[in-house]
Design an enzyme around this catalytic site. Structure first.
Site, PDB file in Angstrom:
ATOM      1  N   GLU A   1      17.179  -0.428 -19.752  1.00 50.26           N
ATOM      2  CA  GLU A   1      17.433   1.006 -20.101  1.00 50.26           C
ATOM      3  C   GLU A   1      17.902   1.563 -18.607  1.00 50.26           C
ATOM      4  O   GLU A   1      17.159   1.572 -17.737  1.00 50.26           O
ATOM      5  CB  GLU A   1      16.316   1.468 -20.663  1.00 50.26           C
ATOM      6  CG  GLU A   1      16.083   2.980 -21.044  1.00 50.26           C
ATOM      7  CD  GLU A   1      14.850   3.455 -21.418  1.00 50.26           C
ATOM      8  OE1 GLU A   1      14.965   4.646 -21.928  1.00 50.26           O
ATOM      9  OE2 GLU A   1      13.842   2.733 -21.303  1.00 50.26           O
TER      10      GLU A   1
ATOM     11  N   LYS B   1      19.628   6.765 -27.822  1.00 48.63           N
ATOM     12  CA  LYS B   1      18.208   6.507 -28.026  1.00 48.63           C
ATOM     13  C   LYS B   1      17.800   7.607 -28.923  1.00 48.63           C
ATOM     14  O   LYS B   1      17.920   8.772 -28.737  1.00 48.63           O
ATOM     15  CB  LYS B   1      17.542   6.642 -26.688  1.00 48.63           C
ATOM     16  CG  LYS B   1      15.840   6.277 -26.887  1.00 48.63           C
ATOM     17  CD  LYS B   1      15.347   6.322 -25.363  1.00 48.63           C
ATOM     18  CE  LYS B   1      13.796   5.767 -25.561  1.00 48.63           C
ATOM     19  NZ  LYS B   1      13.344   5.766 -24.270  1.00 48.63           N
TER      20      LYS B   1
ATOM     21  N   CYS C   1      14.003   0.940 -25.924  1.00 49.28           N
ATOM     22  CA  CYS C   1      12.716   1.323 -25.390  1.00 49.28           C
ATOM     23  C   CYS C   1      11.772   1.752 -26.530  1.00 49.28           C
ATOM     24  O   CYS C   1      11.496   1.095 -27.470  1.00 49.28           O
ATOM     25  CB  CYS C   1      12.513   2.029 -24.102  1.00 49.28           C
ATOM     26  SG  CYS C   1      10.992   1.801 -23.051  1.00 49.28           S
TER      27      CYS C   1
ATOM     28  N   VAL D   1       6.590   0.966 -19.487  1.00 53.29           N
ATOM     29  CA  VAL D   1       5.750   1.479 -18.891  1.00 53.29           C
ATOM     30  C   VAL D   1       4.119   1.298 -19.663  1.00 53.29           C
ATOM     31  O   VAL D   1       3.176   1.198 -19.177  1.00 53.29           O
ATOM     32  CB  VAL D   1       5.677   3.001 -18.326  1.00 53.29           C
ATOM     33  CG1 VAL D   1       6.872   3.071 -17.268  1.00 53.29           C
ATOM     34  CG2 VAL D   1       5.685   4.030 -19.588  1.00 53.29           C
TER      35      VAL D   1
END
Length: 266
Positions: free
Chosen positions: A38, A109, A142, A169
């Site tokens: 990404e 996205k 993501c 993350v």
């Protein structure tokens, strides 16, 4: 079909350096399809909309995508890469499918994560399936993984491979993509970055561990949490067309959508 991921660490704001890194990592790879992270061209941690606007590129007039498109032609390989997009003044967290023949497809996205909501607009293009050498690809980015509907819609539209550029993350993404692949009987290629990126009030530690998952939830390839990594495996996309669970159950034919309507209500 040979498919793979490219895991690397973007340098924030240095598009030229990031393109060079991608070119170097791809140079010795032989594959039909490669997925990159990404926002691979720009880095992730923006601190203002103005900063993003200065570095974002139009999908149809992007020097970085143009350069990678040439590479796709040279390598005869489809590339899926994340980039910051500007379209008529609107900013999107986007991914492009670059085919060897020079044609390209766009995904924006849909599910923005955290402070992305301050700088990007949510995607306005429906989930779609695209062909590459007769194989049907779906793209998501993501945090889309957190919403099971993302992969389900792509699978129902006929996707055999889910191309998944990420900057993970949270600690659960890789494990959850095993389930997404299994519950939809699709291959998934998750390409993550690694390292720490700190700018302004924000600091993110990216988890690496890019992976390729089979329609049966098998981990076909996995990268370490740290460091650059390239992996390519040979797959049979036809495995994703078989939705039979047993002699009595078909993954899609056994669905009862009349009882799921609440899912799509506002």
């Amino acid at each position: 079909m040979k498919v793979g991921f490219i895991q690397f660490r973007s340098v924030f704001g240095d598009i030229a350096a990031n393109i060079e890194t991608m070119k170097n990592l791809i140079a010795s790879v032989e594959a039909d399809l490669l997925v990159l992270p990404e926002l691979a061209t720009t880095g992730y941690t923006f601190t203002s909309e103005e900063e993003l606007a200065r570095i974002a590129e139009p999908f149809d007039n992007s020097p970085s995508l143009d350069e990678l498109s040439v590479l796709a032609g040279v390598k005869n390989c489809g590339l899926v890469v994340g980039f910051g997009e500007i379209s008529r003044g609107t900013l999107f967290n986007s991914a492009a499918l670059l085919r060897p023949d020079g044609s390209r497809e766009l995904y924006r996205k849909i599910h923005l994560f955290g402070a992305e909501n301050l700088f990007f607009q949510p995607g306005d293009i429906p989930f779609a399936v695209h062909e590459l050498n007769g194989i049907r690809l779906g793209i998501m980015i993501c945090f889309d993984w957190y919403f099971p509907e993302s992969v389900r819609v792509l699978a129902l539209k006929g996707a055999e491979i889910i191309c998944h550029p990420v900057n993970f993350v949270l600690p659960w993404g890789q494990r959850s993509m095993i389930v997404r692949s299994l519950e939809n009987r699709v291959f998934s290629i998750t390409a993550n970055r690694y390292g720490v990126e700190s700018r302004g009030d924000y600091s993110f530690t990216f988890t690496g561990a890019s992976q390729i998952i089979s329609p049966y939830g098998e981990i076909l390839a996995a990268a370490p949490a740290e460091g650059e990594s390239v992996a390519v495996v040979e797959i049979d996309p036809a495995l994703a067309r078989n939705k039979k669970i047993n002699r009595y159950n078909d993954l899609f034919e056994s669905r009862r959508p009349e009882f799921y309507r609440r899912i799509s209500e506002p």
